[in-house]
Scaffold this motif. Structure first.
Motif, mmCIF file in Angstrom:
data_model
loop_
_atom_site.group_PDB
_atom_site.id
_atom_site.type_symbol
_atom_site.label_atom_id
_atom_site.label_comp_id
_atom_site.label_asym_id
_atom_site.label_seq_id
_atom_site.Cartn_x
_atom_site.Cartn_y
_atom_site.Cartn_z
ATOM 1 N N LEU A 34 -11.876 -51.238 -9.390
ATOM 2 C CA LEU A 34 -11.420 -51.448 -8.012
ATOM 3 C C LEU A 34 -10.725 -50.222 -7.433
ATOM 4 O O LEU A 34 -10.583 -50.103 -6.213
ATOM 5 N N LEU A 36 -11.892 -47.172 -7.446
ATOM 6 C CA LEU A 36 -12.869 -46.320 -6.768
ATOM 7 C C LEU A 36 -13.003 -46.657 -5.281
ATOM 8 O O LEU A 36 -12.832 -45.774 -4.440
ATOM 9 N N PRO A 37 -13.284 -47.897 -4.903
ATOM 10 C CA PRO A 37 -13.393 -48.164 -3.463
ATOM 11 C C PRO A 37 -12.057 -47.993 -2.725
ATOM 12 O O PRO A 37 -12.047 -47.566 -1.573
ATOM 13 N N LEU A 38 -10.959 -48.310 -3.389
ATOM 14 C CA LEU A 38 -9.660 -48.124 -2.734
ATOM 15 C C LEU A 38 -9.399 -46.652 -2.441
ATOM 16 O O LEU A 38 -8.963 -46.291 -1.340
ATOM 17 N N ALA A 40 -11.683 -44.355 -2.203
ATOM 18 C CA ALA A 40 -12.717 -43.861 -1.287
ATOM 19 C C ALA A 40 -12.414 -44.230 0.167
ATOM 20 O O ALA A 40 -12.632 -43.410 1.069
ATOM 21 N N PHE A 41 -11.916 -45.418 0.413
ATOM 22 C CA PHE A 41 -11.709 -45.856 1.792
ATOM 23 C C PHE A 41 -10.354 -45.475 2.368
ATOM 24 O O PHE A 41 -10.224 -45.327 3.580
ATOM 25 N N TYR A 42 -9.350 -45.329 1.533
ATOM 26 C CA TYR A 42 -7.997 -45.148 2.066
ATOM 27 C C TYR A 42 -7.375 -43.781 1.785
ATOM 28 O O TYR A 42 -6.271 -43.520 2.244
ATOM 29 N N GLY A 57 -14.862 -37.771 -6.707
ATOM 30 C CA GLY A 57 -15.538 -39.064 -6.540
ATOM 31 C C GLY A 57 -16.676 -39.238 -7.529
ATOM 32 O O GLY A 57 -16.833 -40.298 -8.137
ATOM 33 N N PHE A 61 -16.864 -41.859 -10.543
ATOM 34 C CA PHE A 61 -18.015 -42.764 -10.610
ATOM 35 C C PHE A 61 -18.669 -42.723 -11.993
ATOM 36 O O PHE A 61 -18.911 -43.763 -12.617
ATOM 37 N N GLN A 64 -16.815 -44.330 -14.894
ATOM 38 C CA GLN A 64 -16.954 -45.770 -15.096
ATOM 39 C C GLN A 64 -18.015 -46.075 -16.149
ATOM 40 O O GLN A 64 -17.864 -47.020 -16.929
#
Length: 96
Positions: A34, A36-38, A40-42, A57, A61, A64
């Protein structure tokens, strides 16, 4: 305390050890996934170039995949220990 209650306690100890390991590894893997998306977006942390066109990034990735393999190998090693504990409990129960 009789022999049967000792076996029950040994079994409970084995189950607690298994659950403690499984839950801790699952929570760590979930948090790592979780993240990674956090990130990436914030944040812009994952856009930092490490070398060439490879950014943090991409490293995260592919990390993982590495984490998945590490968890598999770690689980195999721990499962051998759990299996030997279970075998000892089973052997003692057969002698009752």
């Amino acid at each position: 305390m009789n022999e049967r209650s000792l076996l029950t306690e040994d079994y409970k100890t084995l189950m607690r050890a298994r659950m403690r390991f499984n839950i801790s590894v699952a929570l760590f893997a979930l948090a790592f996934a979780l993240l990674l998306p956090l990130l990436a977006f914030y944040t812009d942390v994952l856009t930092i170039q490490v070398f060439g066109a490879i950014s943090l990034g991409w490293l995260f990735f592919f990390g993982q995949f590495v984490l998945t393999w590490l968890i598999c190998f770690l689980y195999i090693r721990k499962a051998r220990g759990f299996d030997s504990m279970a075998e000892a409990i089973r052997n003692r129960s057969e002698h009752l």
